[in-house]
Design an enzyme around this catalytic site. Structure first.
Site, PDB file in Angstrom:
ATOM      1  N   ARG A 184      29.167  34.866  43.996  1.00  0.00           N
ATOM      2  CA  ARG A 184      30.177  33.852  44.285  1.00  0.00           C
ATOM      3  C   ARG A 184      29.635  32.784  45.234  1.00  0.00           C
ATOM      4  NH1 ARG A 184      35.595  37.758  44.653  1.00  0.00           N
ATOM      5  NH2 ARG A 184      36.122  37.550  42.425  1.00  0.00           N
ATOM      6  N   GLN A 187      40.763  33.711  43.792  1.00  0.00           N
ATOM      7  CA  GLN A 187      40.256  33.483  45.147  1.00  0.00           C
ATOM      8  C   GLN A 187      41.412  33.274  46.143  1.00  0.00           C
ATOM      9  OE1 GLN A 187      37.063  33.981  45.450  1.00  0.00           O
ATOM     10  NE2 GLN A 187      36.741  33.991  43.236  1.00  0.00           N
ATOM     11  N   HIS A 223      34.111  30.497  36.895  1.00  0.00           N
ATOM     12  CA  HIS A 223      32.985  31.414  37.075  1.00  0.00           C
ATOM     13  C   HIS A 223      33.206  32.367  38.253  1.00  0.00           C
ATOM     14  CE1 HIS A 223      28.421  31.073  35.962  1.00  0.00           C
ATOM     15  NE2 HIS A 223      28.987  32.173  35.518  1.00  0.00           N
ATOM     16  N   GLU A 224      33.045  33.674  38.013  1.00  0.00           N
ATOM     17  CA  GLU A 224      33.147  34.715  39.048  1.00  0.00           C
ATOM     18  C   GLU A 224      34.480  34.679  39.793  1.00  0.00           C
ATOM     19  OE1 GLU A 224      31.043  36.773  38.628  1.00  0.00           O
ATOM     20  OE2 GLU A 224      29.350  35.700  37.768  1.00  0.00           O
ATOM     21  N   GLY A 225      35.545  34.391  39.080  1.00  0.00           N
ATOM     22  CA  GLY A 225      36.872  34.434  39.687  1.00  0.00           C
ATOM     23  C   GLY A 225      37.487  33.059  39.820  1.00  0.00           C
TER      24      GLY A 225
END
Length: 611
Positions: A319, A470, A463-465
């Site tokens: 992240r 978040q 991407h990645e959450g």
């Protein structure tokens, strides 16, 4: 845009942030980094810039035009991708931060991330480096000695690459709903030398670099659930375990054997980031097993049920790198549009006496609105880079500081990671949009790179959450951990910056930051005023946006406090970017935080029939 234009703009920025702000020189005095000095780091970044100019930037349009091709179960990539990947591997970048005992250079993460910015700005989608390094780092932390020597070390040498296999089409970010299963293989102890053997079955989606022709093997880290004796599985995330599932089965020494039962189902055709193939994979459908026996051979990492905790070790590092990649793309667009604005002549500045048509046309960089757009890009991109490098400095502090320093660094990383990932992903995308605007109609064409930067960057908000994930992490967990101790750790840094800025003659900005910080903390308290997550979390994304802007105001003021009287050539530009952020951006915070503080119920309670 010539590669040298980008690097000539980027390298001085990195030099300032590394040495004038983050004091990398002091970090290099620590025992772990004893073999490195400023000259060596400068050479390293110079080498990264040379590779970026010679290999990455020329390949950037090629890999966008020539998308990965599906060919008889394989993915084929342009030769330029292989050449760039080989150059990256040959220079030892994958190994750079790792221990000497693993063949690494023990380079500070701060310097390593700076090299990644250089390469990412030249071409963000050129290779599977991020996940390969993170995959190997996870195995070096949680894997057995054999898993480390057979899998991780080959990944760090670039002979093999790695992936992260979390998502499934029906589950998405709801990992408790994954249906991939792993059952014991029943092999004897001699066959279990790489770890307890399992047969993995299931389908995974959105797997970056899940299939390609860059390396001889691909090491998949797969989340799956182990059924109990009655065939039932724990429906929560506590039932998730982690498995090493290689593309090719290997023996105890790492020699390649038969193809594992891992099948490429298809490619996802993306808006941008096309150089990295994104795949759908099927594990254990029988396609590569004698007699159609189902189950891809996998090896358990650590203990059953530890999979999600282990995977987040990999994901959190990824992240930070996603945020840095977004900032790098923002900077690339900024450098390209600045170069264009200096050369493009159009119109004449308006003065009190009006326009003088007899005067030659002015470079558009002289127009006030173009200056605004360029300064915004500078504030977003350099601010995002600074934030990501600050997180890298905390990683170094966590590894080499005293016990108290490491603990504080860990708390700061926890509270900042959602912002490090999400803020550059949103605002450096806006920087890329502004770059297109500076170029006007030309920016919307493929004759210039800025449209590709925007398309590539649009992935990073997902991407990645996503932002929603978040925001829930930040407001739902991080601000409340240990009774607010993580928030308090950041508060002490903010207060320190406020004091420095006041002493540096930046009292107005110092007061504005103190006020904004107090408002952000009060908003978190108000959101949780009823103690009910249904009241607190509907506007978590807005809290993330407002809190992120306050964090970036802190970063910029901290940079400017040292730049006001600084002699570095970059110092005046840093002060100008700070003034832009405080004058144009910080006032936006109230609009976001007000909605959170009043626990707005509209979106929570809205009848979907009205949509």
């Amino acid at each position: 845009m010539a590669g040298s234009v980008l690097q000539e703009k980027l390298l001085p920025t990195l030099d300032y942030l590394l040495y004038e702000w983050l004091d990398l020189g002091a970090l290099l005095e620590r025992e772990r980094f004893r073999d490195h000095d400023r000259a060596g780091i400068t050479d390293l970044l110079g080498t990264a810039a040379e590779i970026a100019t010679a290999r990455y930037e020329p390949a950037n349009r090629v890999i966008d035009d020539q998308e990965p091709r599906f060919d008889d179960g394989r993915v084929l990539l342009p030769k330029e991708t292989q050449e760039a990947w080989d150059a990256y591997v040959d220079m030892g970048f994958l190994l750079a931060t790792h221990d000497e005992e693993h063949g690494g250079l023990q380079l500070p993460r701060t310097a390593d991330f700076a090299s990644k910015i250089i390469l990412g700005a030249a071409s963000i989608g050129i290779s599977p480096a991020i996940l390969t390094e993170a995959n190997a780092a996870l195995l070096l932390t949680y894997g057995t000695e054999k898993q480390q020597s057979v899998f991780a070390r080959r990944e760090l040498a670039g002979a093999w690459t790695g992936t992260m296999c979390l998502s499934e089409s029906q589950a998405g970010s709801s990992l408790s709903d994954i249906t991939t299963r792993a059952v014991p293989d029943g092999a004897g102890s001699e066959d279990d030398v790489l770890g307890p053997r399992y047969r993995v079955t299931g389908d995974k989606m959105w797997i970056s670099a899940g299939e390609h022709d860059l390396a001889e093997n691909i090491v998949h880290l797969v989340l799956a659930k182990i059924p109990g004796p009655d065939g039932a599985v724990d429906p929560s995330t506590r039932g998730i375990s982690l498995f090493v599932v290689p593309k090719f089965v290997v023996d105890a020494d790492g020699a390649l054997l038969e193809r594992n039962d891992v099948v490429l189902v298809g490619l996802n055709h993306k808006l941008g980031y096309r150089g990295t193939p994104n795949t759908a994979l099927s594990f254990g459908d029988g396609s590569h097993r004698p007699g159609g026996e189902r189950g891809a051979l996998g090896y358990l990492v650590g203990n059953p049920g530890d999979g999600l905790r282990q995977m987040f070790h990999m994901m959190n590092a990824a992240r930070i790198e996603i945020g840095l990649g977004a900032a790098a793309l923002g900077f690339a667009g900024y450098a390209a549009s600045l170069d264009y604005a200096k050369q493009r002549r159009q119109g004449r500045p308006v003065t009190r006496d009006g326009k003088d048509a007899s005067r030659p046309q002015a470079p558009i960089v002289e127009h006030a609105d173009v200056k605004r757009m360029l300064l915004a890009q500078k504030a977003y991109a350099e601010g995002g880079i600074a934030l990501g490098l600050y997180a890298a400095r905390l990683l170094d502090e966590q590894q080499t500081g005293t016990a108290d320093e490491a603990a504080e660094a860990g708390r700061l990383l926890e509270i900042l990671t959602p912002v490090v990932k999400s803020w550059p992903s949103e605002w450096c995308l806006e920087a890329n949009s502004l770059a297109i605007q500076v170029l006007g109609g030309s920016g919307y064409t493929r004759d210039f790179p800025v449209e590709q930067y925007w398309r590539d960057n649009r992935l990073n908000m997902i991407h990645e959450g996503t932002h929603g994930i978040q925001g829930l992490d930040l407001l739902g967990r991080k601000v409340r951990l240990e009774g607010g101790a993580y928030l308090d750790a950041l508060a002490s840094r903010v207060q320190r910056t406020v004091a420095r800025a006041q002493q540096a003659g930046l009292a107005t900005e110092a007061d504005a930051l103190a006020t904004a910080w107090a408002r952000a903390v009060a908003t978190a308290e108000a959101a949780w005023g009823t103690g009910d997550p249904e009241d607190a979390l509907p506007s978590a994304t807005l809290f993330l946006q407002g809190f992120g802007h306050v964090v970036l105001a802190w970063v910029w003021l901290d940079i400017a406090a040292g730049a006001v009287a600084g002699t570095h050539p970059e110092a005046p530009g840093k002060v100008a970017a700070m003034r832009f952020f405080f004058g144009y951006e910080l006032p936006k915070v109230g609009a976001w935080l007000d909605v959170v503080a009043r626990r707005e119920t509209l979106c929570r309670d809205l009848d979907v029939a009205l949509l």
